[in-house]
Write an enzyme that holds these catalytic residues in place. Structure first.
Site: not given
Length: 300
Positions: A110, A185, A253
């Site tokens: 990611t 995502k 994050k």
């Protein structure tokens, strides 16, 4: 005992593949590729993890991404962030230096859409292909080989890698040009952030009201409030259990990537920004490695 669950694999031609990054996601994902009959070479920053993988699944381990990628039809990667991804792909010891023309690197990190586009362009200049392919489903999805994978890149590269990638996926979908996987995502993480905060507030409210919350969750889980988070994290939130799943540090994050992208494209994400700050509160309480459902700790 195997680190992966048993799975029935589709019969596909065996490929020579490499897997770079054997963390909580990459270790079982690479294991499913080996179990499906592919010839797998692995690389991990800490060699002991790579040797442990070889001891369990066979195959081979190499000391650098370049050596692991040499001769592979497909190189899969799953590391921590943009800089980690650059470190395993670029430079004299990076995977791109070892890959043969026509090979494809599929990245499951990611990361930002920007780094996906950067590496797509770098790969193309070398006669290689790059697909950004972040995943959803968490550690359990990786162990069960049932991840949902969101892809960005060229259709030809996607079609080349999809049969092999189904070893660890239940859905592996091309969503657009380079960067589209990472952007999808981000949509996923926006949804999760809001859902978990709403579930935390609902459970905290119900407990303050004196309700039997496991029973309440059973009831509302049969109606319009049903969600994956309610089904899989509701009762553990009631029980104050947070030692599994996706860590708060990782979610922060990811939400940082989301908020940076929102600044660029002009999106307004007031709830996501607020929940990101709530996760900062959990970190300040020492909850860095707790599951994301630990948001409820702020409300108790």
């Amino acid at each position: 005992m195997s680190s992966i669950a048993s799975k029935t694999y589709e019969t596909v031609p065996a490929c020579r593949v490499a897997f770079l990054g054997l963390g909580v996601m990459g270790f079982p994902m690479a294991g499913h590729l080996a179990k499906a009959g592919h010839s797998v070479t692995v690389y991990n920053r800490s060699p002991a993890k790579a040797q442990a993988w070889v001891a369990e699944f066979g195959g081979a381990a190499q000391a650098t991404p370049r050596e692991a990628a040499a001769g592979a039809d497909i190189v899969f990667s799953c590391v921590g962030n943009d800089d980690d991804l650059r470190s395993i792909t670029l430079g004299a010891d990076g995977a791109f230096a070892g890959m043969a023309p026509g090979a494809v690197l599929v990245d499951h990190t990611t990361a930002s859409a920007d780094v996906a586009r950067e590496l797509y362009a770098a790969a193309k200049n070398l006669g290689l292909a790059f697909v950004d392919a972040p995943v959803s489903g968490g550690q359990a999805g990786a162990q069960n080989g049932m991840l949902t994978v969101m892809c960005g890149g060229d259709a030809a590269a996607f079609e080349k890698v999809q049969p092999a990638a189904m070893a660890f996926s239940r859905a592996f979908t091309l969503l657009g040009a380079s960067g589209a996987g990472q952007l999808t995502k981000m949509v996923n993480q926006i949804c999760i952030a809001g859902l978990v905060q709403a579930l935390a507030e609902a459970i905290a409210f119900g407990q303050k009201a004196g309700l039997n919350m496991p029973q309440v969750l059973d009831v509302i889980g049969k109606g319009a409030a049903q969600s994956w988070q309610l089904d899989n994290r509701g009762k553990t939130m009631v029980a104050d259990q947070f030692d599994f799943g996706f860590a708060v540090d990782w979610m922060r994050k990811d939400l940082g990537l989301v908020l940076d992208e929102a600044k660029r494209n002009g999106s307004r994400l007031p709830v996501t920004a607020l929940v990101d700050q709530f996760y900062a509160d959990v970190q300040a309480m020492g909850g860095h490695r707790l599951d994301t459902s630990s948001l409820i700790k702020r409300l108790r």
